[in-house]
Design an enzyme around this catalytic site. Structure first.
Site, PDB file in Angstrom:
ATOM      1  N   LYS A  49     -27.195 -28.725   2.750  1.00  0.00           N
ATOM      2  CA  LYS A  49     -26.899 -29.808   1.979  1.00  0.00           C
ATOM      3  C   LYS A  49     -25.812 -30.773   2.685  1.00  0.00           C
ATOM      4  O   LYS A  49     -25.782 -31.838   2.847  1.00  0.00           O
ATOM      5  CB  LYS A  49     -26.995 -29.999   0.477  1.00  0.00           C
ATOM      6  N   GLN A  93     -25.345 -27.362  -8.382  1.00  0.00           N
ATOM      7  CA  GLN A  93     -26.480 -26.742  -7.876  1.00  0.00           C
ATOM      8  C   GLN A  93     -26.614 -25.576  -9.061  1.00  0.00           C
ATOM      9  O   GLN A  93     -25.952 -25.308  -9.733  1.00  0.00           O
ATOM     10  CB  GLN A  93     -25.626 -25.802  -6.705  1.00  0.00           C
ATOM     11  N   ASP A 116     -30.363 -35.691  -8.089  1.00  0.00           N
ATOM     12  CA  ASP A 116     -31.386 -34.502  -8.308  1.00  0.00           C
ATOM     13  C   ASP A 116     -32.522 -35.407  -9.162  1.00  0.00           C
ATOM     14  O   ASP A 116     -33.621 -34.560  -9.218  1.00  0.00           O
ATOM     15  CB  ASP A 116     -30.626 -33.427  -8.961  1.00  0.00           C
TER      16      ASP A 116
HETATM   17  N1  GUN Z   1     -31.587 -25.271  -7.244  1.00  0.00           N
HETATM   18  C1  GUN Z   1     -32.649 -24.940  -6.495  1.00  0.00           C
HETATM   19  N2  GUN Z   1     -33.076 -26.196  -5.884  1.00  0.00           N
HETATM   20  C2  GUN Z   1     -32.368 -27.109  -6.513  1.00  0.00           C
HETATM   21  C3  GUN Z   1     -32.239 -28.339  -6.352  1.00  0.00           C
HETATM   22  O1  GUN Z   1     -33.146 -29.260  -5.738  1.00  0.00           O
HETATM   23  N3  GUN Z   1     -30.965 -29.073  -6.854  1.00  0.00           N
HETATM   24  C4  GUN Z   1     -30.053 -28.460  -7.630  1.00  0.00           C
HETATM   25  N4  GUN Z   1     -29.114 -28.929  -8.076  1.00  0.00           N
HETATM   26  N5  GUN Z   1     -30.235 -27.215  -7.545  1.00  0.00           N
HETATM   27  C5  GUN Z   1     -31.061 -26.642  -7.199  1.00  0.00           C
END
Ligand code: GUN
Length: 284
Positions: A49, A93, A116
């Protein structure tokens, strides 16, 4: 192969177009990523990311905590980021260590910075209005919708089966497709006779995290398959939840793993972050 839904290629196109738009903005965009250690996959996702943000000219600040950190420390950072006008998007996350209250921490992220799309406000808006609302839509479901639409796969009136009921993928995916006119069935680990449902699917979306969960016998001829699973094999390579080789022969279209849904998720995070910045900076 012609029946492959190429998420990598579409994500590259979307990122290139976003990069041009971001370069023209008179302000810089900033995403804050908060990660608590303890999940090896999270580190890889977060690295990807951050790399993607930098490539597009989005400033990205990473706040990493050890697995034994007190929850209040994470809460303090989230509160500061929520108030910081230079920060447009906040991503916490997941998963978090068991001693932390995920819901309580997520609530500290204001809806306008929740790139998100996990907050009650954003999920509520998604349920009420789908794409026509102002919500940030969770990145994986939004990416899947873009992938289907850009490949001219009709959704309205189709039977869609979503396997998996997570807050990140299954539930918002089902809602999004419902608002797009699909007849949606959600299956999960307590569903009896999964195959009875999956065989009805015109579009089958699998987000469970279990290798070979879906084989050719469980799908109908001409199905569209979206495989969200990310499973690591003994040789270190990754695979999805669907037995690709056998199912591909029956499918009208199928996403590969890797190179299907994953790159689209990241492209949508960048898109949501861009939208968040625009909304906050261009508010009158
Ligand atoms: N853990 C797995 N996928 C995601 C996501 O799309 N966003 C976040 N914040 N954590 C994750």
């Amino acid at each position: 192969m012609e029946n492959i839904l190429d998420g990598k290629k579409l994500a590259e196109q979307m990122k290139a177009s976003l990069k041009d738009k971001i370069a023209k903005l008179p302000y810089s965009i900033r995403l804050a990523v908060v990660m608590v250690e303890g999940n090896s996959a999270s580190q890889i996702y977060v690295d990807n990311k951050i790399k993607a943000c930098k490539a597009l000219g989005i400033e990205c600040n990473l706040y990493t905590f050890s697995a034994t950190t007190d929850e209040n420390e994470v809460a303090n950072i989230l509160q500061n980021l929520a108030e910081d006008r230079k920060v447009h998007g906040i991503l916490l996350q997941l998963p978090l260590p068991k001693h932390m209250n995920k819901d309580k921490l997520l609530k500290l992220i204001p809806a306008e910075k929740d790139v998100d799309g996990f907050s009650g406000e954003n999920i509520g808006e998604l349920c009420l209005k789908g794409l026509r609302g102002n919500a940030f839509i969770p990145c994986t479901p939004l990416g899947i919708l873009e992938l289907l639409r850009s490949n001219q796969i009709e959704i309205s009136g189709k039977n869609v089966v979503v396997v998996g009921r997570s807050n990140i993928v299954g539930k918002p995916m089902a809602m999004l497709l419902l608002t797009e006119g699909a007849t949606v069935t959600i299956c999960h680990k307590l569903t009896k006779n999964l195959a009875q449902f999956t065989r009805q699917a015109d579009i089958l979306i699998v987000a469970v995290g279990k290798r070979n969960l879906i084989d050719a016998d469980m799908v109908k001829e001409g199905v569209v398959i979206v495989d969200v699973g990310i499973n690591r094999m003994e040789d270190g390579k990754i695979c999805g939840d669907v037995h690709f080789e056998s199912v591909q022969k029956k499918a009208k279209a199928i996403t590969p793993v890797p190179g299907g849904v994953g790159p689209m998720t990241i492209a949508m995070l960048l898109y949501n972050t861009y939208q968040a910045a625009k909304q906050q900076e261009e508010r009158v």
